[in-house]
Design a protein around this motif. Sequence first.
Motif, PDB file in Angstrom:
ATOM      1  N   TYR A 481       0.744  -1.344  -0.182  1.00 23.74           N
ATOM      2  CA  TYR A 481       0.231  -0.002   0.063  1.00 23.74           C
ATOM      3  C   TYR A 481       0.938   1.403   0.014  1.00 23.74           C
ATOM      4  O   TYR A 481       1.536   1.724   0.965  1.00 23.74           O
ATOM      5  CB  TYR A 481      -1.084   0.114   1.235  1.00 23.74           C
ATOM      6  N   TRP A 482       0.963   1.769  -1.105  1.00 23.38           N
ATOM      7  CA  TRP A 482       1.948   2.964  -1.252  1.00 23.38           C
ATOM      8  C   TRP A 482       1.186   4.145  -2.421  1.00 23.38           C
ATOM      9  O   TRP A 482       1.355   3.782  -3.434  1.00 23.38           O
ATOM     10  CB  TRP A 482       3.336   2.632  -1.638  1.00 23.38           C
ATOM     11  N   PRO A 483       0.192   4.903  -1.851  1.00 25.40           N
ATOM     12  CA  PRO A 483      -0.310   5.629  -2.820  1.00 25.40           C
ATOM     13  C   PRO A 483       0.918   6.709  -3.496  1.00 25.40           C
ATOM     14  O   PRO A 483       1.672   7.213  -2.824  1.00 25.40           O
ATOM     15  CB  PRO A 483      -1.222   6.609  -1.973  1.00 25.40           C
ATOM     16  N   MET A 484       0.552   7.072  -4.743  1.00 25.16           N
ATOM     17  CA  MET A 484       1.677   7.846  -5.615  1.00 25.16           C
ATOM     18  C   MET A 484       1.384   9.175  -5.503  1.00 25.16           C
ATOM     19  O   MET A 484       2.255  10.064  -5.620  1.00 25.16           O
ATOM     20  CB  MET A 484       1.624   7.191  -6.981  1.00 25.16           C
ATOM     21  N   ILE A 485      -0.188   9.720  -5.130  1.00 27.76           N
ATOM     22  CA  ILE A 485      -0.283  11.086  -5.362  1.00 27.76           C
ATOM     23  C   ILE A 485      -0.816  11.638  -3.960  1.00 27.76           C
ATOM     24  O   ILE A 485      -1.184  10.952  -3.060  1.00 27.76           O
ATOM     25  CB  ILE A 485      -1.662  11.339  -6.075  1.00 27.76           C
ATOM     26  N   ILE A 486      -0.402  12.827  -3.680  1.00 29.93           N
ATOM     27  CA  ILE A 486      -0.486  13.226  -2.302  1.00 29.93           C
ATOM     28  C   ILE A 486      -2.079  13.352  -2.063  1.00 29.93           C
ATOM     29  O   ILE A 486      -2.445  13.425  -0.744  1.00 29.93           O
ATOM     30  CB  ILE A 486      -0.111  14.579  -2.025  1.00 29.93           C
ATOM     31  N   SER A 487      -2.857  13.643  -3.023  1.00 30.07           N
ATOM     32  CA  SER A 487      -4.286  14.018  -2.721  1.00 30.07           C
ATOM     33  C   SER A 487      -5.013  12.886  -2.541  1.00 30.07           C
ATOM     34  O   SER A 487      -6.121  12.653  -1.958  1.00 30.07           O
ATOM     35  CB  SER A 487      -5.045  14.963  -3.904  1.00 30.07           C
ATOM     36  N   GLN A 488      -4.658  11.636  -2.876  1.00 30.11           N
ATOM     37  CA  GLN A 488      -5.137  10.369  -2.563  1.00 30.11           C
ATOM     38  C   GLN A 488      -4.602   9.573  -1.212  1.00 30.11           C
ATOM     39  O   GLN A 488      -5.149   8.495  -1.008  1.00 30.11           O
ATOM     40  CB  GLN A 488      -4.554   9.338  -3.642  1.00 30.11           C
ATOM     41  N   THR A 489      -3.923  10.472  -0.192  1.00 30.32           N
ATOM     42  CA  THR A 489      -3.631   9.853   0.789  1.00 30.32           C
ATOM     43  C   THR A 489      -3.761  10.837   2.014  1.00 30.32           C
ATOM     44  O   THR A 489      -3.758  12.134   1.918  1.00 30.32           O
ATOM     45  CB  THR A 489      -2.073   9.101   1.110  1.00 30.32           C
ATOM     46  N   THR A 490      -3.935  10.392   3.292  1.00 31.40           N
ATOM     47  CA  THR A 490      -4.263  11.418   4.208  1.00 31.40           C
ATOM     48  C   THR A 490      -3.246  10.775   5.588  1.00 31.40           C
ATOM     49  O   THR A 490      -2.476  11.674   5.797  1.00 31.40           O
ATOM     50  CB  THR A 490      -5.716  11.020   5.150  1.00 31.40           C
ATOM     51  N   ILE A 491      -2.936   9.573   5.932  1.00 31.72           N
ATOM     52  CA  ILE A 491      -2.164   9.322   6.774  1.00 31.72           C
ATOM     53  C   ILE A 491      -0.514   9.673   6.488  1.00 31.72           C
ATOM     54  O   ILE A 491       0.272   9.877   7.211  1.00 31.72           O
ATOM     55  CB  ILE A 491      -2.281   7.670   7.155  1.00 31.72           C
ATOM     56  N   PHE A 492      -0.167   9.430   5.072  1.00 35.20           N
ATOM     57  CA  PHE A 492       0.916   9.579   4.805  1.00 35.20           C
ATOM     58  C   PHE A 492       1.385  11.084   4.759  1.00 35.20           C
ATOM     59  O   PHE A 492       2.715  11.320   4.540  1.00 35.20           O
ATOM     60  CB  PHE A 492       1.288   9.063   3.444  1.00 35.20           C
ATOM     61  N   ASN A 493       0.421  11.928   4.974  1.00 27.74           N
ATOM     62  CA  ASN A 493       0.498  13.344   4.868  1.00 27.74           C
ATOM     63  C   ASN A 493       0.533  13.917   6.391  1.00 27.74           C
ATOM     64  O   ASN A 493       0.779  15.149   6.726  1.00 27.74           O
ATOM     65  CB  ASN A 493      -0.442  14.251   4.453  1.00 27.74           C
ATOM     66  N   MET A 494       0.507  12.904   7.530  1.00 29.23           N
ATOM     67  CA  MET A 494       0.555  13.172   8.822  1.00 29.23           C
ATOM     68  C   MET A 494       1.681  12.826   9.357  1.00 29.23           C
ATOM     69  O   MET A 494       2.139  11.585   9.448  1.00 29.23           O
ATOM     70  CB  MET A 494      -0.675  12.607   9.464  1.00 29.23           C
ATOM     71  N   GLN A 495       2.434  13.652  10.303  1.00 26.50           N
ATOM     72  CA  GLN A 495       3.639  13.360  10.805  1.00 26.50           C
ATOM     73  C   GLN A 495       3.262  12.401  12.089  1.00 26.50           C
ATOM     74  O   GLN A 495       4.236  11.709  12.468  1.00 26.50           O
ATOM     75  CB  GLN A 495       4.275  14.646  11.545  1.00 26.50           C
ATOM     76  N   ALA A 496       2.091  12.323  12.742  1.00 24.22           N
ATOM     77  CA  ALA A 496       1.682  11.709  13.779  1.00 24.22           C
ATOM     78  C   ALA A 496       1.587  10.143  13.275  1.00 24.22           C
ATOM     79  O   ALA A 496       1.799   9.304  14.232  1.00 24.22           O
ATOM     80  CB  ALA A 496       0.491  12.023  14.455  1.00 24.22           C
ATOM     81  N   VAL A 497       1.652   9.668  12.032  1.00 23.78           N
ATOM     82  CA  VAL A 497       1.327   8.293  11.567  1.00 23.78           C
ATOM     83  C   VAL A 497       2.631   7.847  11.375  1.00 23.78           C
ATOM     84  O   VAL A 497       3.009   6.658  10.950  1.00 23.78           O
ATOM     85  CB  VAL A 497       0.355   8.356  10.635  1.00 23.78           C
ATOM     86  N   VAL A 498       3.874   8.793  11.201  1.00 25.21           N
ATOM     87  CA  VAL A 498       4.918   8.312  10.565  1.00 25.21           C
ATOM     88  C   VAL A 498       5.583   7.088  11.221  1.00 25.21           C
ATOM     89  O   VAL A 498       5.867   5.895  10.860  1.00 25.21           O
ATOM     90  CB  VAL A 498       6.107   9.343  10.513  1.00 25.21           C
ATOM     91  N   PRO A 499       5.589   7.121  12.633  1.00 25.28           N
ATOM     92  CA  PRO A 499       6.172   5.765  13.439  1.00 25.28           C
ATOM     93  C   PRO A 499       5.476   4.621  13.022  1.00 25.28           C
ATOM     94  O   PRO A 499       6.315   3.582  12.952  1.00 25.28           O
ATOM     95  CB  PRO A 499       6.134   6.243  15.017  1.00 25.28           C
ATOM     96  N   LEU A 500       4.166   4.578  12.969  1.00 25.31           N
ATOM     97  CA  LEU A 500       3.517   3.299  12.709  1.00 25.31           C
ATOM     98  C   LEU A 500       3.698   2.898  11.304  1.00 25.31           C
ATOM     99  O   LEU A 500       3.610   1.869  10.848  1.00 25.31           O
ATOM    100  CB  LEU A 500       2.016   3.477  12.876  1.00 25.31           C
ATOM    101  N   ALA A 501       3.648   3.874  10.249  1.00 25.82           N
ATOM    102  CA  ALA A 501       4.005   3.600   8.728  1.00 25.82           C
ATOM    103  C   ALA A 501       5.338   3.094   8.750  1.00 25.82           C
ATOM    104  O   ALA A 501       5.479   2.121   7.852  1.00 25.82           O
ATOM    105  CB  ALA A 501       3.532   4.692   8.071  1.00 25.82           C
TER     106      ALA A 501
END
Length: 728
Positions: A481-501
């Motif tokens: 699961y790796w969205p290519m476009i910024i507008s297609q994802t929310t969690i990968f734009n959040m700094q709070a989710v980086v540790p889990l991702a």
Amino acid sequence: MHFYLAPVRLLANPPCSSLCRRTGLRMFSVSHKTAFVVDHCPYMAESCRQLIECDMLTKSRSQGVIPLAPVSKSLWTCAIECSMEYCRILFDVYPTWKLVNYIVSDSEVHILNSWKQEDQNTHELMAALAAVGPPNPRQDPECCSVLHGLVAAVESLCKITEYQHESRTTLMDTADRVANRGRIICLTNAKSDTHVRMLEDCVLETIQEQNKRAAGSDRLMPIQQCELVLVHIYPQGEETLVSDRQKKELSSMLSSEVHSVRAGRYLASKLNVLVQQHFDLASTTITNIPMKEEQHANTSANYDVELLHHRDAHMEFIKSGDLHMAGSTSRDSGLKETVTLKWCTPRTNSVELHYCTGAYRISPVDVNSRPSSCLTNFLLNGRSVLLEQPRKSGSKVISHMLSSHGGEIFLHVLNSTRSTLEDPPSISEGCGGRVTDYRITDFGEFMRENRLTPFPDSMIDAAGRTPVERAKSQLERYTRYWPMIISQTTIFNMQAVVPLANLIVKDTLTDEDVLTCQKTVYNLVDMERKSDPLPISTVGSRGKGPKRDEQYRIMWNELETLVKAHVGTSERHQRVLECISACRSKPPEEEERKKRGRKREDKEDKTEKNGKDTEEKGWTTDSERLKGVMEREKDEQSECEIIKDSPDSPEPLNKKPRLATEEQQPPEKSKGPVSLLTLWTNRITQANSRKHQEFAGRLSSVNNKAELYQHLKEENGMDVHENGKATR
């Protein structure tokens, strides 16, 4: 132009030696050798019964002159003409590599040419056929048979061609890997289906015998594959005694197909179709060719010319899906399809260079027609013609060009898209279209985390995987699961989710990693409780975008999708998913509160929208606005009751109990238009009536008059009148 297009021509037909040096092995296909076997028995002298008028060109006929009787061709003449047309097209499109061996069979075998390149032309074959002559109808048919020619064709296929010999000598270590395949085309008049099966059995037995001989000889090669094409020719007006049959595998070495065709133009059409199938040819029709009329030199008419060439000339059409097929088949032929291209008026200046991606030799279908002759002479004189795709609307697209080089005419494929010689396109013009918000920075980090480095294969892990297998496994996990476009994802734009991702893609998780993932989930829950904004993209959406609750719902769904993609990796990955599921399940009071909050927001938006049209709608708008305010206050009071029951909410302020709906007195409705003062007074009265307990006397009064001292009636037994005076 000649220097620019010549390299493309060389690549279309590379020499054998250079190709063998480049690939190490040349796979000779079935079309490398074609043996033509034409029956020369007495029954081939029979008329085809297709009449040809001899005096149709006579303009005026004198009286008393007897008209010439029509004539017809024999089966032999039809077979020779159609087979020579097959060879002409083959020699035009493939001057090398595709070889023909022509054999005539009667009481003996007449081999008209060899596999040598200098014998591959129609002049040699026509001269040899003239020496053979037509079949003798008075010859004994028992002494003649087409079997002699089929046996000679199999023996000829076992002989080595110049190209095969060059490949074998170049590849001395792997000479036995040079393949020997071929095709036999037999034109005859069979007696029945049983006769056809007898011919097939004869060819199969001959192949087996010749392969045994070739195994012990250096000058012969065994036949790995042979295609037998039997064409049964019969006169027009008669019923055929032989049925058609699709290609059938008779053995691992031999396949056979049968075509039953009437002589004349039908036979010519059939062989035209076969030459396209056998050598991967395609048809292109040039339309709207202006030509001057012979009778009227000052006028011109438009003509069409059909050309045959290699199928790759249409490859760009097939890739782009912009294939313009002609609605009707070619003239008197069974061609499946033809691409229509429109003639463009050639420019007088021919020094302009065009970016060409391919050049293919052409061959006219009707070589003796006047339009074909005029077109070929026009091109051989050094002129070039651009061809465009017919379009109903839009600008014209130049896709091909006809031009001659060294006395040969080529169909050039022009690049109608972006040229590879130009600057590379920007990222917004790639396969995704006008997309500019690619995760370029994240992709660079992704490549940095998955870099490869040389490593010894002996380093095998506990699961028995080599470093290459471990690298492929890691790349597969990172891309689940790796969205290519910024507008297609929310969690990968959040700094709070980086540790889990970063942790969830690992092959194994420790207890500390699981704890870190759980802390990340709890932080997201805290953000949702505080209603912190999320980096939701509003590209393509109208208005303010999704509501806050909807934003968090999208975020939780995407986070769950990411973790579910890795849940099967280990048990600790499953624990992370269980934590997310537990945090997402909220008590019903919380859901009800959010539902009412969303409802209140919708009503506020509706009220604001209605408030914009106040001046246009007049006093009715004020009534609707006040009604909305009253409904909103009613919702606030009901919400306070729900909040009071929630354990996580503070205790609301004490308010007086509400009266039941049926106990409230509706405001008096006045007749006629209602003023703004009346509406406001009714609203205040109704709102205040819900905030205190109504006076008991007013509730039991009649016409706003209540009886006093009712308890005296019970104590003294006195009757109290309406005016308050007691009587006995």
